[in-house]
Design an enzyme around this catalytic site. Sequence first.
Site, PDB file in Angstrom:
ATOM      1  N   TYR A 147       1.103  -1.877  -0.168  1.00  0.00           N
ATOM      2  CA  TYR A 147       0.463  -0.232  -0.048  1.00  0.00           C
ATOM      3  C   TYR A 147       0.518   0.893  -0.040  1.00  0.00           C
ATOM      4  O   TYR A 147       1.897   1.530   1.061  1.00  0.00           O
ATOM      5  CB  TYR A 147      -0.849  -0.193   0.934  1.00  0.00           C
ATOM      6  CG  TYR A 147      -1.649   1.511   1.367  1.00  0.00           C
ATOM      7  CD1 TYR A 147      -1.508   2.144   2.467  1.00  0.00           C
ATOM      8  CD2 TYR A 147      -2.875   1.533   0.495  1.00  0.00           C
ATOM      9  CE1 TYR A 147      -2.585   3.437   2.436  1.00  0.00           C
ATOM     10  CE2 TYR A 147      -3.678   2.792   0.647  1.00  0.00           C
ATOM     11  CZ  TYR A 147      -3.448   3.516   2.022  1.00  0.00           C
ATOM     12  OH  TYR A 147      -4.248   4.674   1.485  1.00  0.00           O
ATOM     13  N   ASP A 240       8.997   2.882  -0.290  1.00  0.00           N
ATOM     14  CA  ASP A 240       7.830   3.358  -0.276  1.00  0.00           C
ATOM     15  C   ASP A 240       8.635   3.417   1.886  1.00  0.00           C
ATOM     16  O   ASP A 240       8.388   1.914   2.058  1.00  0.00           O
ATOM     17  CB  ASP A 240       7.085   2.847   0.037  1.00  0.00           C
ATOM     18  CG  ASP A 240       5.884   3.739   0.679  1.00  0.00           C
ATOM     19  OD1 ASP A 240       5.072   3.171   0.587  1.00  0.00           O
ATOM     20  OD2 ASP A 240       6.188   4.449   1.300  1.00  0.00           O
ATOM     21  N   LYS A 268       4.542   9.759   8.340  1.00  0.00           N
ATOM     22  CA  LYS A 268       4.479   8.672   9.674  1.00  0.00           C
ATOM     23  C   LYS A 268       5.463   9.500  10.765  1.00  0.00           C
ATOM     24  O   LYS A 268       5.732  10.243  11.375  1.00  0.00           O
ATOM     25  CB  LYS A 268       4.976   7.523   9.998  1.00  0.00           C
ATOM     26  CG  LYS A 268       4.132   7.025   9.279  1.00  0.00           C
ATOM     27  CD  LYS A 268       3.244   5.542   9.064  1.00  0.00           C
ATOM     28  CE  LYS A 268       2.274   4.618   7.921  1.00  0.00           C
ATOM     29  NZ  LYS A 268       1.169   5.179   8.429  1.00  0.00           N
TER      30      LYS A 268
HETATM   31  P1  KE4 Z   1      -0.951   8.527   4.587  1.00  0.00           P
HETATM   32  O1  KE4 Z   1      -1.441   8.766   3.016  1.00  0.00           O
HETATM   33  O2  KE4 Z   1      -1.923   7.964   5.323  1.00  0.00           O
HETATM   34  O3  KE4 Z   1      -0.081   9.563   5.002  1.00  0.00           O
HETATM   35  O4  KE4 Z   1       0.151   7.173   3.777  1.00  0.00           O
HETATM   36  C1  KE4 Z   1      -0.269   6.128   3.194  1.00  0.00           C
HETATM   37  C2  KE4 Z   1       1.127   5.048   2.772  1.00  0.00           C
HETATM   38  C3  KE4 Z   1       1.878   5.090   2.366  1.00  0.00           C
HETATM   39  N1  KE4 Z   1       2.866   4.401   2.097  1.00  0.00           N
HETATM   40  C4  KE4 Z   1       3.071   3.103   3.478  1.00  0.00           C
HETATM   41  C5  KE4 Z   1       4.032   1.619   3.233  1.00  0.00           C
HETATM   42  C6  KE4 Z   1       2.141   2.922   3.888  1.00  0.00           C
HETATM   43  O5  KE4 Z   1       2.032   2.622   4.981  1.00  0.00           O
HETATM   44  C7  KE4 Z   1       0.747   4.256   4.243  1.00  0.00           C
HETATM   45  C8  KE4 Z   1      -0.703   4.300   5.493  1.00  0.00           C
HETATM   46  N2  KE4 Z   1      -0.458   3.167   6.391  1.00  0.00           N
HETATM   47  C9  KE4 Z   1      -1.810   3.419   7.047  1.00  0.00           C
HETATM   48  C10 KE4 Z   1      -1.378   2.028   8.201  1.00  0.00           C
HETATM   49  N3  KE4 Z   1      -1.067   0.397   7.345  1.00  0.00           N
HETATM   50  C11 KE4 Z   1      -2.304   4.060   7.474  1.00  0.00           C
HETATM   51  C12 KE4 Z   1      -3.591   3.925   8.392  1.00  0.00           C
HETATM   52  C13 KE4 Z   1      -4.719   4.592   7.365  1.00  0.00           C
HETATM   53  O6  KE4 Z   1      -4.638   4.176   6.685  1.00  0.00           O
HETATM   54  O7  KE4 Z   1      -5.601   5.267   8.100  1.00  0.00           O
END
Ligand code: KE4
Length: 432
Positions: A147, A240, A268
Amino acid sequence: MASLTDSRSAELYRRAQSRLPGGVNSPVRAMGAIGRDPLFIDRGEGAELIDVDGNRFVDYVCSWGPLIHGHAHPAVLDAVTAAAAKGTSFGAPTAGEVELAEEVCSRVESVEMLRMTSSGTEASMTAVRLARAATGREKIIKFAGAYHGHVDGLLAQAGSGLATQALPASPGVTKGAAGDTVVIAWNDPDALRAAVAEHAPAAIIAEPMPANMGLVPARAGFLELLREQADASGALLILDEVISGFRVARGGAQELTGVPADITVMGKVIGGGLPAAALGGSTELMRMLAPAGPVYQAGTLSGNPLAVAAGLATLRLLDEGSYVRLATTTDRLAEGLRTAAGGHPVQVQSAPGLLTVFFSEGPVESFAQAQACDLESHAAWCRELLGRGVYPPPSQFEAWFPSLAHGEEQIERTLLAAEAAFAALPVREPTA
Ligand code: KE4
């Protein structure tokens, strides 16, 4: 079943559902994957969460990774408070953004320059645009189960045949947007070679330590193959590190594995719990971004002073000893969970600062194997943990995020609760 008093959460959830889709602002928070309604949180204290009904939990979500020092760390709060007293946003450059960029570049060898965004989604979206601009190519290869945020082109699922054009993974994503993406199985060298040979992609994008199908590390040599295939085909390698960055090691997965990216996506920890993310790479490549170059990218709150203050305070607290401590805590937790499982067929897969308890009879090395886990038992186990004061990530396809605030007392409480939660589950006979 260990019960929870959750009447105030229930009341808030009832109201939330009439004003917020699913009652939440991000789907996983709704706890649907573990068969219960969400808990509304009042506050965090170190490694612990207290919900609006006063229930106290040892927290293993920690905002999905940013809170590597736990909740409300004094140094982070002080930095944010001091920044806020000077104003919350200027829409103009600040010294803090320069300092944070210098701090990140001092940690990640492949990053000579970076651009901040407010979310990981924006950062990965920009990374893909930059790779296409730099190579003049269009196709992107990504891995099933990875993701990278909810940008249309990456909300794609594997097409019918091996290494064919992907299909939209969500309504509203067009065939056109998904069609420039090729989705292949993680840890599958033949599929990777075939996809690169067939599509000559602009980029291969991967989580170097995939944690969005649960934690599914690369098999030996697979990350090196990503680098080799990118180099051989003229594609860029986008790693990523939104989750692994600054968590698994001071310089993230690239330090731990020795496999460098052309573009690194970060998030993060870099924002310490406030909205901040970034993409980084060589000076030559990053100078293609506006206003230095022609590739457009922008953001009202990119490099926001409060998020930068939180991120800088967070990173500056992370010294080599921090990473030794976090790795030790993670190993202790992983080993204790394996013991607590007793006869239950679970696989605890871990890396420094990350782990996943898969309800699976064998190792999980692909998204298909993660999907084949006993999701019902995982959900029941998570509900039992919640009833015993432990707050796990409410999905089999996520990772636990232990922090530097998780001390021996929290680990002990967690392992006692885990053992009791496993004992409360019916032991399922291994499938034939
Ligand atoms: P954000 O757009 O949520 O800040 O980041 C997206 C993203 C990009 N790359 C990786 C490897 C990620 O894990 C994420 C977002 N992680 C999720 C949890 N696995 C966020 C939690 C959520 O979606 O509420």
